[in-house]
Design a protein around this motif. Structure first.
Motif, PDB file in Angstrom:
ATOM      1  N   LEU A 178       0.855  -1.181   0.000  1.00 13.55           N
ATOM      2  CA  LEU A 178       0.000   0.000   0.000  1.00 13.55           C
ATOM      3  C   LEU A 178       0.897   1.240   0.000  1.00 13.55           C
ATOM      4  O   LEU A 178       1.442   1.612   1.037  1.00 13.55           O
ATOM      5  CB  LEU A 178      -0.896   0.039   1.240  1.00 13.55           C
ATOM      6  N   PRO A 179       1.073   1.886  -1.164  1.00 12.17           N
ATOM      7  CA  PRO A 179       1.807   3.150  -1.160  1.00 12.17           C
ATOM      8  C   PRO A 179       1.028   4.183  -0.344  1.00 12.17           C
ATOM      9  O   PRO A 179      -0.151   3.988  -0.034  1.00 12.17           O
ATOM     10  CB  PRO A 179       1.859   3.543  -2.641  1.00 12.17           C
ATOM     11  N   GLN A 180       1.681   5.282  -0.006  1.00 12.59           N
ATOM     12  CA  GLN A 180       1.001   6.315   0.778  1.00 12.59           C
ATOM     13  C   GLN A 180      -0.289   6.724   0.075  1.00 12.59           C
ATOM     14  O   GLN A 180      -0.317   6.908  -1.131  1.00 12.59           O
ATOM     15  CB  GLN A 180       1.929   7.501   0.993  1.00 12.59           C
ATOM     16  N   GLY A 181      -1.359   6.826   0.851  1.00 16.48           N
ATOM     17  CA  GLY A 181      -2.674   7.191   0.326  1.00 16.48           C
ATOM     18  C   GLY A 181      -3.547   6.005  -0.029  1.00 16.48           C
ATOM     19  O   GLY A 181      -4.746   6.158  -0.220  1.00 16.48           O
ATOM     20  N   ALA A 182      -2.971   4.812  -0.120  1.00 11.69           N
ATOM     21  CA  ALA A 182      -3.760   3.624  -0.455  1.00 11.69           C
ATOM     22  C   ALA A 182      -4.404   3.049   0.811  1.00 11.69           C
ATOM     23  O   ALA A 182      -3.854   3.152   1.906  1.00 11.69           O
ATOM     24  CB  ALA A 182      -2.883   2.569  -1.125  1.00 11.69           C
ATOM     25  N   VAL A 183      -5.584   2.449   0.638  1.00 10.60           N
ATOM     26  CA  VAL A 183      -6.332   1.823   1.723  1.00 10.60           C
ATOM     27  C   VAL A 183      -6.856   0.487   1.222  1.00 10.60           C
ATOM     28  O   VAL A 183      -7.293   0.378   0.065  1.00 10.60           O
ATOM     29  CB  VAL A 183      -7.517   2.711   2.178  1.00 10.60           C
ATOM     30  N   ALA A 184      -6.814  -0.537   2.081  1.00  8.56           N
ATOM     31  CA  ALA A 184      -7.279  -1.861   1.679  1.00  8.56           C
ATOM     32  C   ALA A 184      -8.119  -2.491   2.762  1.00  8.56           C
ATOM     33  O   ALA A 184      -7.994  -2.166   3.950  1.00  8.56           O
ATOM     34  CB  ALA A 184      -6.086  -2.754   1.351  1.00  8.56           C
ATOM     35  N   ASN A 185      -8.978  -3.413   2.340  1.00  8.71           N
ATOM     36  CA  ASN A 185      -9.794  -4.221   3.242  1.00  8.71           C
ATOM     37  C   ASN A 185      -9.378  -5.682   3.162  1.00  8.71           C
ATOM     38  O   ASN A 185      -9.135  -6.200   2.069  1.00  8.71           O
ATOM     39  CB  ASN A 185     -11.277  -4.173   2.846  1.00  8.71           C
ATOM     40  N   PHE A 186      -9.309  -6.332   4.328  1.00  6.87           N
ATOM     41  CA  PHE A 186      -9.276  -7.780   4.386  1.00  6.87           C
ATOM     42  C   PHE A 186     -10.747  -8.185   4.371  1.00  6.87           C
ATOM     43  O   PHE A 186     -11.459  -7.978   5.368  1.00  6.87           O
ATOM     44  CB  PHE A 186      -8.640  -8.273   5.678  1.00  6.87           C
ATOM     45  N   VAL A 187     -11.234  -8.703   3.267  1.00  6.19           N
ATOM     46  CA  VAL A 187     -12.655  -9.028   3.125  1.00  6.19           C
ATOM     47  C   VAL A 187     -12.866 -10.487   3.533  1.00  6.19           C
ATOM     48  O   VAL A 187     -12.250 -11.402   2.975  1.00  6.19           O
ATOM     49  CB  VAL A 187     -13.143  -8.804   1.683  1.00  6.19           C
TER      50      VAL A 187
END
Length: 189
Positions: A178-187
């Motif tokens: 995740l580069p700066q500004g990226a957001v992720a979900n563990f679904v």
């Protein structure tokens, strides 16, 4: 002393980095999104400390909960590790488990997260080797995939990171950058 608290002979507590707080705000760039019909607890290990997985994050059915992925400035650049329990679990299952009680460190999944010195955050998912070594079937638990919800996440070869029906998209688990500004979900699904 490299971390944690120290009690001297008079019982006075001190910490190795007096100018650092005990707790630090996480990166707020990794979340658990629970699409299941039951709650699921993710149990963060205590770093620095005794590595007990006693810091709970509970994702309610249909809900999303933040994972406390710590920044690289936290306690010698340590990362965050989460043992993730079966569906139907609560904060009470964030304990030392056993081979006959697969909770906490024996839960079916391990999630990881940490910020590198390059500023990127690295998050990962894998089946827990303790869970599988005892003969528990990973095909009998829910599935997990990492979805990018903001910014440009960098996925492994094949463009996905998931553990589904007993097999991960990359052998032994996978990692997403995740580069700066990226957001992720563990679904969870």
């Amino acid at each position: 002393m490299n971390g944690g608290l120290y009690a001297d002979s008079n019982g006075k507590l001190s910490k190795p980095f007096p100018d650092q707080p005990f707790c630090k705000q996480g990166m707020m760039n990794a979340f658990v999104k629970n699409t299941l019909g039951q709650s699921v607890s993710a149990c963060q290990t205590v770093y620095p400390g005794n590595e007990a997985m006693i810091i709970p994050t509970v994702a309610q059915p249909g809900g999303t909960a933040p994972l406390n992925v710590v920044p690289s400035s936290y306690w010698l650049g340590t990362s965050s590790q989460f043992y993730v329990n079966k569906a139907g679990s609560s904060a009470d299952q964030c304990i030392w488990g056993t081979e006959s009680e697969p909770v906490g460190n024996w839960g079916p999944y391990i999630f990881g997260g940490g910020q590198g010195k390059d500023g990127n955050t690295y998050i990962s998912v894998q089946y827990n080797p303790l869970y599988t070594a005892q003969g528990y079937s990973t095909s009998d638990v829910y599935n997990v995939r990492i979805d990018c919800v903001q910014g440009n996440c960098n996925f492994p070869s094949g463009g996905q990171c998931k553990c589904e029906k007993g097999k991960c998209s990359v052998d032994n688990g996978c990692t997403v950058t995740l580069p700066q500004g990226a957001v992720a979900n563990f679904v969870l699904y």
